[in-house]
Design an enzyme around this catalytic site. Structure first.
Site, PDB file in Angstrom:
ATOM      1  N   HIS A  87       0.837  -1.188   0.000  1.00 12.51           N
ATOM      2  CA  HIS A  87       0.000   0.000   0.000  1.00 12.51           C
ATOM      3  C   HIS A  87       0.872   1.237   0.000  1.00 12.51           C
ATOM      4  O   HIS A  87       2.036   1.216   0.431  1.00 12.51           O
ATOM      5  CB  HIS A  87      -0.952   0.023   1.207  1.00 12.51           C
ATOM      6  CG  HIS A  87      -0.296   0.343   2.522  1.00 12.51           C
ATOM      7  ND1 HIS A  87      -0.130   1.626   2.980  1.00 12.51           N
ATOM      8  CD2 HIS A  87       0.231  -0.466   3.473  1.00 12.51           C
ATOM      9  CE1 HIS A  87       0.467   1.608   4.155  1.00 12.51           C
ATOM     10  NE2 HIS A  87       0.699   0.350   4.484  1.00 12.51           N
ATOM     11  N   CYS A  88       0.322   2.329  -0.537  1.00  8.31           N
ATOM     12  CA  CYS A  88       0.998   3.615  -0.487  1.00  8.31           C
ATOM     13  C   CYS A  88       0.178   4.539   0.426  1.00  8.31           C
ATOM     14  O   CYS A  88      -0.466   4.058   1.350  1.00  8.31           O
ATOM     15  CB  CYS A  88       1.160   4.202  -1.889  1.00  8.31           C
ATOM     16  SG  CYS A  88      -0.409   4.471  -2.738  1.00  8.31           S
ATOM     17  N   MET A  89       0.185   5.825   0.178  1.00  4.84           N
ATOM     18  CA  MET A  89      -0.527   6.753   1.059  1.00  4.84           C
ATOM     19  C   MET A  89      -2.037   6.572   1.001  1.00  4.84           C
ATOM     20  O   MET A  89      -2.735   6.750   1.996  1.00  4.84           O
ATOM     21  CB  MET A  89      -0.177   8.194   0.670  1.00  4.84           C
ATOM     22  CG  MET A  89       1.246   8.582   0.999  1.00  4.84           C
ATOM     23  SD  MET A  89       1.519   8.724   2.770  1.00  4.84           S
ATOM     24  CE  MET A  89       0.509  10.149   3.166  1.00  4.84           C
TER      25      MET A  89
ATOM     26  N   ARG B 218      -3.671   4.012  -1.492  1.00 12.60           N
ATOM     27  CA  ARG B 218      -4.144   2.885  -2.291  1.00 12.60           C
ATOM     28  C   ARG B 218      -3.635   1.540  -1.776  1.00 12.60           C
ATOM     29  O   ARG B 218      -2.475   1.414  -1.379  1.00 12.60           O
ATOM     30  CB  ARG B 218      -3.706   3.036  -3.753  1.00 12.60           C
ATOM     31  CG  ARG B 218      -4.110   4.345  -4.392  1.00 12.60           C
ATOM     32  CD  ARG B 218      -3.586   4.437  -5.821  1.00 12.60           C
ATOM     33  NE  ARG B 218      -3.843   5.753  -6.387  1.00 12.60           N
ATOM     34  CZ  ARG B 218      -3.524   6.093  -7.624  1.00 12.60           C
ATOM     35  NH1 ARG B 218      -2.951   5.225  -8.426  1.00 12.60           N
ATOM     36  NH2 ARG B 218      -3.788   7.312  -8.071  1.00 12.60           N
TER      37      ARG B 218
END
Length: 502
Positions: free
Chosen positions: A29-31, A33
């Site tokens: 995961h990113c910030m 998504r």
């Protein structure tokens, strides 16, 4: 419902809609998504996923990306990982009654199609750069907010016994950021992470002040994150060379030693000086651009940022932001680029008023607007403006005017910067900083957002719809333009996914 139960319920709802645990190859995961590597893309139910209350949108790139929003994604991902493991232990059977050859053929066809669109060497390189810096963003945000709080307390003369401790908390990470960059770089390029960190640590070691290179005395931190990046990449190549040629019996002793020795010498007597010059040039150019270009430079940067995001090219800016934060304490580029989100919000509001009969799109805007105000633009981009076509362009116009407003004040001497990267919109307020008082800096940033909202709204309301577009979408039935863009194809020239009205 308790927060943990809610996050687990979201994960449980997502899992069957992406083909089940056996279809999940990787989870990250990113910030904002949840990023999933999938064996068979055809098993995903896009429409059902987008209908989930917690899902703000979906994007298909090299991974299948489910937009959940900041905070939520960090809580749902562990629950999703746990569910995948539980399902695999309970039912390790294949996800569908197809042969391995058929599954491989399906996956190969899908991957080939995606790679043709997205996996260019340049984009892959940028993705690697992003993978190095994105994990650092939470620390940058936390330390940036503490730095802002500390500055406020110092200016007010409050809690003098506490402010030195806050300064240490805010500055400790930035003092050693080169080490973290080196660690992540070696990990991303296939080397031993700790060796990358060890070589990068040379850059921030105080003892380098006793070394002369190119007729100049080195200074701790010279070269910054760019030097750390280069040093760690070099360390990876040296390590791989050693693994090929050093006998196995000696590998554990010789390879780490040669990796640090060779890479360290090149870093001290070459990379630190070169990277230092490049870093200084980046800072000088950014200052010159806004001091001389001002409103024009801000107009261009604010207007082009949304297309850069669509093409994935915005990742190239991450090392530049980090270098500016390292040098000046804040990046002057981010507040200007954040105006693109303001233009997007203004455009969405105009769409809301221009399509009074289309309850489907209006409902999407109502649900996505709070996230857009906080700087999470994907739901509005992929669910509203990009599928409609023209509103995406007019949103860029709004961002251009907002960026021009902030750029103008930079030209007049009132710098507006951000002490961290990642947040945007209203979420950036706790991180803004500048060369004048905090009140002035916040007022300029708020003014830029207001200009972006108004310009995006006006451009979209008056120029964002053709007669054909209005007749097609301003109807009582519920068309679903978000289905067009949710696949992540952001190239307006694609025959199958072209935005309407363009």
């Amino acid at each position: 419902m308790a927060t943990e139960d809610k996050n687990r319920a979201t994960a449980a709802a997502i899992l069957p809609l992406v083909g089940g645990a056996a279809n999940v190859a990787s989870i990250a995961h990113c910030m904002t998504r949840l990023r999933l590597g999938l064996h068979d893309r055809s098993l995903v139910d896009d429409e059902a996923l987008k209908a989930l209350p917690a899902v703000l949108g979906v994007v298909e790139d090299d991974t299948y990306q489910i937009v959940l929003g900041p905070g939520t994604v960090a809580r749902v991902t562990p629950e999703f990982e746990q569910l995948v493991e539980e399902h695999r232990e309970a039912a390790p059977a294949p996800v569908a009654a197809v042969s391995a050859e058929e599954l491989a053929a399906q996956g190969a066809a899908i991957k080939a199609q995606q790679k043709a669109k997205n996996a260019t060497p340049f984009k892959l390189f940028l993705r690697r750069i992003a993978n190095i810096f994105v994990p650092l963003i939470p620390a940058l945000i936390g330390c940036g907010i503490i730095a802002g709080l500390n500055g406020l307390l110092v200016n007010l003369g409050w809690l003098p016994a506490v402010t030195p401790a806050l300064a240490a908390m805010a500055s400790g990470f930035m003092a050693l950021i080169a080490v973290f960059v080196g660690y992540n770089t070696a990990k991303e390029f296939g080397g031993t992470p700790i060796l990358g960190g060890a070589v990068a640590a040379i850059i921030v070691f105080p003892g380098v002040a006793n070394i002369d290179a190119f007729g100049q005395t080195l200074s701790p931190g010279q070269g910054g994150v760019l030097g750390a990046l280069g040093a760690a990449v070099l360390a990876v190549y040296v390590e791989k060379w050693c693994r090929r040629w050093v006998p196995e019996a000696l590998d554990v002793l010789v390879t780490p030693t040669l990796t640090v020795l060779i890479s360290g010498l090149v870093t001290i007597f070459g990379l630190m000086y070169v990277a230092g010059e490049v870093s200084s040039a980046i800072g000088t150019f950014a200052d010159w651009l806004l001091a001389n270009g001002g409103a024009g430079a801000g107009f261009v940067l604010g207007g082009l940022f949304l297309p850069l995001v669509m093409l994935g090219l915005h990742q190239a800016l991450i090392p530049i932001h980090t270098t500016l934060i390292e040098q000046q304490g804040y990046t002057v580029l981010l507040p200007i680029l954040a105006m693109a989100g303001a233009g997007q919000v203004g455009a969405a509001m105009a769409v809301y008023f221009r399509l009074p009969r289309n309850e489907s799109i209006r409902r999407t805007i109502r649900s996505a607007l709070p996230a857009g105000l906080l700087g999470v633009g994907e739901p509005l981009i992929y669910g509203v403006s990009l599928p409609l076509g023209r509103p995406f362009i007019t949103a860029c116009v709004g961002g251009a005017f907002g960026g021009g407003f902030v750029g103008l004040f930079n030209q007049l001497g009132d710098k507006v910067g951000s002490t961290a990267i990642g947040p945007s919109g209203w979420a950036l307020f706790p991180l803004v900083d500048g060369n004048h008082g905090l009140g002035t800096t916040i007022a300029i940033y708020a003014g830029g957002l207001l200009v972006g909202y108004v310009a995006g709204f006006a451009a979209t309301y008056f120029f964002g719809f053709s007669k054909d577009l209005l007749s097609e979408f301003n109807v009582s039935q519920e068309p679903t333009p978000s289905t067009v863009a949710a696949t992540g194809n952001t190239h307006p020239g694609s025959p199958a996914k072209a935005p309407a009205g363009v």
